[in-house]
Design an enzyme around this catalytic site. Structure first.
Site, PDB file in Angstrom:
ATOM      1  N   GLU A 160      -9.806  -1.554   5.074  1.00  0.00           N
ATOM      2  CA  GLU A 160     -10.445  -1.281   6.358  1.00  0.00           C
ATOM      3  C   GLU A 160     -11.694  -2.165   6.518  1.00  0.00           C
ATOM      4  O   GLU A 160     -12.198  -2.724   5.530  1.00  0.00           O
ATOM      5  CB  GLU A 160     -10.831   0.202   6.420  1.00  0.00           C
ATOM      6  CG  GLU A 160      -9.671   1.170   6.187  1.00  0.00           C
ATOM      7  CD  GLU A 160      -8.696   1.261   7.376  1.00  0.00           C
ATOM      8  OE1 GLU A 160      -8.749   0.400   8.281  1.00  0.00           O
ATOM      9  OE2 GLU A 160      -7.872   2.198   7.382  1.00  0.00           O
ATOM     10  N   HIS A 214      -7.516  -4.406   9.945  1.00  0.00           N
ATOM     11  CA  HIS A 214      -7.209  -4.155   8.528  1.00  0.00           C
ATOM     12  C   HIS A 214      -5.945  -4.896   8.089  1.00  0.00           C
ATOM     13  O   HIS A 214      -5.060  -5.175   8.897  1.00  0.00           O
ATOM     14  CB  HIS A 214      -7.141  -2.657   8.203  1.00  0.00           C
ATOM     15  CG  HIS A 214      -5.928  -1.932   8.679  1.00  0.00           C
ATOM     16  ND1 HIS A 214      -5.908  -0.592   8.933  1.00  0.00           N
ATOM     17  CD2 HIS A 214      -4.664  -2.361   8.955  1.00  0.00           C
ATOM     18  CE1 HIS A 214      -4.705  -0.224   9.314  1.00  0.00           C
ATOM     19  NE2 HIS A 214      -3.939  -1.280   9.346  1.00  0.00           N
ATOM     20  N   ASN A 231      -7.847  -2.512  14.048  1.00  0.00           N
ATOM     21  CA  ASN A 231      -9.233  -2.764  13.624  1.00  0.00           C
ATOM     22  C   ASN A 231      -9.316  -3.964  12.675  1.00  0.00           C
ATOM     23  O   ASN A 231     -10.346  -4.178  12.053  1.00  0.00           O
ATOM     24  CB  ASN A 231      -9.825  -1.516  12.960  1.00  0.00           C
ATOM     25  CG  ASN A 231      -9.076  -1.122  11.687  1.00  0.00           C
ATOM     26  OD1 ASN A 231      -8.143  -1.810  11.270  1.00  0.00           O
ATOM     27  ND2 ASN A 231      -9.483  -0.038  11.061  1.00  0.00           N
ATOM     28  N   ASP A 265       0.849  -1.193   0.000  1.00  0.00           N
ATOM     29  CA  ASP A 265       0.000   0.000   0.000  1.00  0.00           C
ATOM     30  C   ASP A 265       0.882   1.239   0.000  1.00  0.00           C
ATOM     31  O   ASP A 265       2.094   1.149   0.193  1.00  0.00           O
ATOM     32  CB  ASP A 265      -0.971  -0.012   1.185  1.00  0.00           C
ATOM     33  CG  ASP A 265      -0.303  -0.367   2.514  1.00  0.00           C
ATOM     34  OD1 ASP A 265       0.939  -0.241   2.616  1.00  0.00           O
ATOM     35  OD2 ASP A 265      -1.014  -0.759   3.444  1.00  0.00           O
TER      36      ASP A 265
HETATM   37  P1  PGA Z   1       2.072  -1.489  12.621  1.00  0.00           P
HETATM   38  O1  PGA Z   1       0.888  -1.388  11.574  1.00  0.00           O
HETATM   39  O2  PGA Z   1       2.985  -2.543  12.120  1.00  0.00           O
HETATM   40  O3  PGA Z   1       2.710  -0.126  12.599  1.00  0.00           O
HETATM   41  O4  PGA Z   1       1.459  -1.838  13.942  1.00  0.00           O
HETATM   42  C1  PGA Z   1       0.287  -2.569  11.151  1.00  0.00           C
HETATM   43  C2  PGA Z   1      -0.865  -2.252  10.241  1.00  0.00           C
HETATM   44  O5  PGA Z   1      -1.531  -1.224  10.450  1.00  0.00           O
HETATM   45  O6  PGA Z   1      -1.133  -3.031   9.322  1.00  0.00           O
END
Ligand code: PGA
Length: 241
Positions: A132, A127, A125, A59
């Protein structure tokens, strides 16, 4: 699905690096975030990935100027691609028509023959990528509006919440499901709800990560805190001796 409980990020990195090097992916899907950083540092230290490996971004934010330190292309180049002399492929988030840029990224992924191994984190959440809750499992690369929780979680990397972009391009859930092997890593109690929904809750768009549950080759590497609410399953403990 295989669940590997690890003591800490260093152990997760060691386990994941072994898996990745054994698999020797031609096309490696790379997530950005705090979670995979120790893994990337270890892969760079070991220097065992073939220089012919192509790294595809999962992404990327829309709207950050070229050269911004939070452009994911820049992050992945600095953390993984440049030190190992690999090639990176990323969506063109500067395109005037982001939807056309998504189609071109899809074409590039097809031309590469798909992702051999996808490294993933998971959002609080649930995702995966920037898919999302509510995202259809059929989505391919698309433009998303980021959830409030995601922007809040990522504000630490910017000068406050107002600096966090509102939109991004992400590979879709269908792209992620198509990866031949998936390695998902999660640490900490704040990920426990998302991990338990992924592992044991209903398979539903309310938990984007639950879309991966029936994947043929999914390895979940998580610490005890991230697994605290897991209400199922035999765990496989990675030795701490
Ligand atoms: P993080 O993010 O590795 O910074 O916890 C993970 C994500 O949001 O997919």
């Amino acid at each position: 699905m295989q669940i590997i409980e690890v003591a800490d990020p260093a152990e997760a990195a060691a386990f994941a690096a072994d898996l990745i090097e054994e698999h020797a992916p031609r096309v490696l899907g790379a997530a950005t975030g705090a979670t995979p950083e120790p893994l990337y540092r270890l892969l760079v230290a070991r220097q065992r990935l073939a220089p012919t490996t192509t790294v595809c971004l999962l992404d990327e934010y829309i709207g950050l100027p070229v050269g911004h330190r939070q452009r994911y292309r820049h992050v992945i180049e600095a953390q993984l691609v440049n030190p190992l002399g690999l090639t990176v492929v990323a969506p063109d988030v500067d395109a005037i028509d982001p939807t056309a840029a998504c189609r071109r990224y899809e074409d590039a992924l097809v031309e590469l023959g798909g992702i051999d191994l996808q490294i993933l984190g998971i959002g609080r959440n649930g995702h995966i990528g920037f898919n999302e809750p509510g995202t259809s499992f059929d989505t391919v690369t698309h433009v998303v509006e980021l959830a409030a929780t995601t922007r809040a979680d990522n504000a630490r990397c910017f000068d406050g919440l107002s600096g966090v972009p509102t939109h991004a391009i992400t590979q879709g859930i269908a792209n992620i499901r198509r990866a031949k092997r998936i390695v998902l890593i999660a640490f900490g109690r704040r990920k426990a709800n998302a991990v338990s929904a992924m592992l044991g809750g209903p398979v539903s768009t309310a938990s984007p990560a639950s879309a991966l549950r029936d994947h043929r080759d999914l390895v979940v590497i998580a610490d005890r805190e991230a697994l605290t609410q897991r209400n199922i399953i035999q765990s496989h403990s990675f030795g701490t001796a």
